[in-house]
Design a protein around this motif. Sequence first.
Motif, PDB file in Angstrom:
ATOM      1  N   GLU A  26      -5.103  -4.066   6.691  1.00  0.00           N
ATOM      2  CA  GLU A  26      -5.118  -5.432   7.375  1.00  0.00           C
ATOM      3  C   GLU A  26      -4.805  -6.435   6.292  1.00  0.00           C
ATOM      4  OE1 GLU A  26      -5.202  -7.969  10.648  1.00  0.00           O
ATOM      5  OE2 GLU A  26      -5.514  -6.093  10.741  1.00  0.00           O
ATOM      6  N   GLY A  27      -3.988  -7.348   6.482  1.00  0.00           N
ATOM      7  CA  GLY A  27      -3.717  -8.466   5.484  1.00  0.00           C
ATOM      8  C   GLY A  27      -2.633  -8.058   4.400  1.00  0.00           C
ATOM      9  N   PHE A  28      -2.171  -6.871   4.506  1.00  0.00           N
ATOM     10  CA  PHE A  28      -1.278  -6.433   3.618  1.00  0.00           C
ATOM     11  C   PHE A  28       0.105  -7.151   4.042  1.00  0.00           C
ATOM     12  CE2 PHE A  28       2.144  -3.866   1.586  1.00  0.00           C
ATOM     13  CZ  PHE A  28       1.229  -3.231   0.507  1.00  0.00           C
ATOM     14  N   THR A  29       0.837  -7.677   3.161  1.00  0.00           N
ATOM     15  CA  THR A  29       2.176  -8.485   3.383  1.00  0.00           C
ATOM     16  C   THR A  29       3.438  -7.724   2.933  1.00  0.00           C
ATOM     17  OG1 THR A  29       1.780  -9.856   1.316  1.00  0.00           O
ATOM     18  CG2 THR A  29       0.963 -10.702   3.429  1.00  0.00           C
ATOM     19  N   PHE A  30       4.617  -8.155   3.718  1.00  0.00           N
ATOM     20  CA  PHE A  30       5.661  -7.601   3.300  1.00  0.00           C
ATOM     21  C   PHE A  30       6.909  -8.727   3.241  1.00  0.00           C
ATOM     22  CE2 PHE A  30       3.670  -3.905   5.528  1.00  0.00           C
ATOM     23  CZ  PHE A  30       3.983  -2.891   4.404  1.00  0.00           C
ATOM     24  N   GLY A  31       7.658  -8.782   1.982  1.00  0.00           N
ATOM     25  CA  GLY A  31       8.655  -9.434   1.898  1.00  0.00           C
ATOM     26  C   GLY A  31       9.793  -8.719   1.011  1.00  0.00           C
ATOM     27  N   ASN A 433      -6.178  -1.843  -5.735  1.00  0.00           N
ATOM     28  CA  ASN A 433      -6.269  -3.131  -4.775  1.00  0.00           C
ATOM     29  C   ASN A 433      -4.828  -3.850  -4.620  1.00  0.00           C
ATOM     30  OD1 ASN A 433      -6.893  -5.556  -3.220  1.00  0.00           O
ATOM     31  ND2 ASN A 433      -7.785  -6.482  -4.942  1.00  0.00           N
ATOM     32  N   VAL A 434      -3.834  -3.183  -3.922  1.00  0.00           N
ATOM     33  CA  VAL A 434      -2.647  -3.654  -3.601  1.00  0.00           C
ATOM     34  C   VAL A 434      -2.440  -4.547  -2.536  1.00  0.00           C
ATOM     35  CG1 VAL A 434      -0.087  -2.805  -3.388  1.00  0.00           C
ATOM     36  CG2 VAL A 434      -1.755  -1.397  -4.565  1.00  0.00           C
ATOM     37  N   LEU A 435      -1.941  -5.746  -2.819  1.00  0.00           N
ATOM     38  CA  LEU A 435      -2.181  -6.792  -1.685  1.00  0.00           C
ATOM     39  C   LEU A 435      -0.905  -7.170  -1.067  1.00  0.00           C
ATOM     40  CD1 LEU A 435      -3.608  -9.753  -3.932  1.00  0.00           C
ATOM     41  CD2 LEU A 435      -4.750  -7.771  -2.503  1.00  0.00           C
ATOM     42  N   GLY A 436       0.386  -6.530  -1.412  1.00  0.00           N
ATOM     43  CA  GLY A 436       1.596  -6.800  -0.781  1.00  0.00           C
ATOM     44  C   GLY A 436       2.698  -6.033  -1.589  1.00  0.00           C
ATOM     45  N   TYR A 437       3.908  -6.180  -0.624  1.00  0.00           N
ATOM     46  CA  TYR A 437       4.980  -5.194  -1.185  1.00  0.00           C
ATOM     47  C   TYR A 437       6.274  -6.085  -1.130  1.00  0.00           C
ATOM     48  CZ  TYR A 437       8.617  -1.574  -1.360  1.00  0.00           C
ATOM     49  OH  TYR A 437       9.835  -0.540  -1.552  1.00  0.00           O
ATOM     50  N   LEU A 482       9.040  -1.673   9.714  1.00  0.00           N
ATOM     51  CA  LEU A 482       7.912  -1.711   9.087  1.00  0.00           C
ATOM     52  C   LEU A 482       7.164  -3.077   8.940  1.00  0.00           C
ATOM     53  CD1 LEU A 482       6.187  -0.401   6.547  1.00  0.00           C
ATOM     54  CD2 LEU A 482       8.236  -1.558   4.918  1.00  0.00           C
ATOM     55  N   CYS A 483       7.883  -4.095   8.952  1.00  0.00           N
ATOM     56  CA  CYS A 483       7.270  -5.470   9.114  1.00  0.00           C
ATOM     57  C   CYS A 483       6.503  -5.690  10.390  1.00  0.00           C
ATOM     58  CB  CYS A 483       8.343  -6.480   8.675  1.00  0.00           C
ATOM     59  SG  CYS A 483       9.081  -6.353   7.183  1.00  0.00           S
ATOM     60  N   ALA A 484       7.146  -5.064  11.499  1.00  0.00           N
ATOM     61  CA  ALA A 484       6.551  -5.378  12.716  1.00  0.00           C
ATOM     62  C   ALA A 484       5.247  -4.724  13.042  1.00  0.00           C
ATOM     63  CB  ALA A 484       7.885  -5.207  13.936  1.00  0.00           C
ATOM     64  N   THR A 485       5.479  -3.388  12.750  1.00  0.00           N
ATOM     65  CA  THR A 485       4.154  -2.484  12.909  1.00  0.00           C
ATOM     66  C   THR A 485       3.070  -2.316  11.658  1.00  0.00           C
ATOM     67  OG1 THR A 485       5.374  -0.544  12.282  1.00  0.00           O
ATOM     68  CG2 THR A 485       5.815  -1.047  14.108  1.00  0.00           C
ATOM     69  N   ARG A 486       3.377  -2.577  10.638  1.00  0.00           N
ATOM     70  CA  ARG A 486       2.782  -2.443   9.379  1.00  0.00           C
ATOM     71  C   ARG A 486       2.558  -1.069   9.236  1.00  0.00           C
ATOM     72  NH1 ARG A 486       4.141  -7.563   9.032  1.00  0.00           N
ATOM     73  NH2 ARG A 486       2.796  -8.349   7.431  1.00  0.00           N
ATOM     74  N   GLU A 487       3.367  -0.290   9.433  1.00  0.00           N
ATOM     75  CA  GLU A 487       3.250   1.224   9.514  1.00  0.00           C
ATOM     76  C   GLU A 487       4.658   1.741   9.296  1.00  0.00           C
ATOM     77  OE1 GLU A 487       1.225   4.998  12.203  1.00  0.00           O
ATOM     78  OE2 GLU A 487       1.674   3.011  13.106  1.00  0.00           O
ATOM     79  N   ILE A 488       4.459   2.783   8.077  1.00  0.00           N
ATOM     80  CA  ILE A 488       5.745   3.494   7.797  1.00  0.00           C
ATOM     81  C   ILE A 488       6.359   4.114   9.044  1.00  0.00           C
ATOM     82  CG2 ILE A 488       6.763   5.411   6.398  1.00  0.00           C
ATOM     83  CD1 ILE A 488       4.486   4.960   4.584  1.00  0.00           C
TER      84      ILE A 488
END
Length: 505
Positions: A26-31, A433-437, A482-488
């Motif tokens: 939860e809270g992990f972000t993609f860009g 502690n990886v916050l985003g990708y 990936l961005c929509a589901t937060r899952e690979i």
Amino acid sequence: MAYWTTIIGLLALTQLGLAKYTKFPEGFTFGVATASHQIEGAWNVSGKSENVWDRLTHTRPWMIADGTNGDIACDSYNRYREDVEELVYLGVDFYRLSLSWARILPTGRIDYVNPDGIRYYNDLLNALAEQNIEPLVTLFHWDLPQALQDLGGWANPRMIDYFQDYADLCFREFGDRIKSWITFNEPYEICEDAYGDEKKAPAIDSHGVGNYLCSDTLLKAHAEVFHLYNETYRPVQNGNIMISINSIWYEPSDPADAEQVALAEIANQFKFGWFAHPIFSEEGGYPAIMIENVARQSAAEGLRIPRLQQFDDYWIDRIRGTSDILGINHYTTHLITGPGVDPIAKSPSWLKDIGAVTTMEVGGDSASEWLRIVPTGFANLLRWCKSSYNDPPIFITENGCSDRGELEDYNRIKYFNDYLTEILNVIYDDGVNVLGYTAWTLMDNFEWRAGFSERFGLYYVNITDPERPRTAKLSADYYKQLCATREIPQDDRFKDPALRVRTEL
């Protein structure tokens, strides 16, 4: 052998779609990321001045693999709204972009502010805000105004003041819409490849000398801008500020060889620690092994003063702790084969100062000679950063793979799949502690000295068409899911048909 057997086994599980983890926390972000010179074009339009890449590509075009340049690039200066539409399609949380110093301050100094530069970035930021896409903004992504290079560029200590003036203007003009700033993108590339070699503009081949002058100036400039933001703008704008450090990760070719293991640690201190240790370590300053090795080599060269000297106490304290987050750009892993002088090392040079021989003979292929696909190397880098720098918050500010322009880019998808899997492994198994990708990159662009011969985009750009049309590759749909589901994504359509056949058999 057990080490490599484990790696091979983990890769096999990934290829078969049997990864241990697939869901991001939860809270992990993609860009996705871009850089101004690589996409904007409009190199001399509406007051923008010449930068170091303009000068290099116009005066020494043979240095670019395919003879292209950034004069038009992806024409994002005129087509930025199309870029935003692509971002909306992907469903990203944020867009990492950079500002063109020469477009905002044509002289490089604060004596003249170009109104068109301010307008352009205001329009882009407002377009992002309309779509609720957060901007992650880099102040310097390699495109130094040529006017400042003529004064010595990053080898000139006065650049500390010029960079602070530029940053102050950007914070003031744009900071109300920007919550995340990056001071420098890939300081190793700025200093080693541009002042210690001819790999990047301005191509000052001052090997073993100019590179270290650059790092002194750059780290001080970063610190001053951090303190400026922290003291003046953070109380009002409530954002964060960081630096993006890049690294090839170095592994011993034989993990059972103690000498190679020790040399790999030295190489990682020289590569990543060069810029991370002064900022993120408890003691601050350059890594001790760097100071020792360069001093020993300098003495052997007959020099009275070492080519790299430790910061004094004031600057050690001033630089230490000046990043809210550790930004990491990572693409590949190379191997250490033993002690000695690397065959390609010049004398003197950063590479010779390390005292190790390296090889790229590891992992899978990409369209870039230097980019070997070794996902476990990324996991090892992340674990190393956690243990070396007291468990910092980490943001992946670049990661990606090159192609030759194909739309069904299965190799890139597999690269994303395997590297993202390793990120999940270190998050859940090691507590990193990886916050985003951030995927590099939104669209095929001017890839520096490779020109358009190597392509990293989720969107294909036809540079032979004046309209610069963008066409989504298969990886764009992968990243969208990936961005929509937060899952690979596990869909078969994202797997190489040849690999699917082998798996089914």
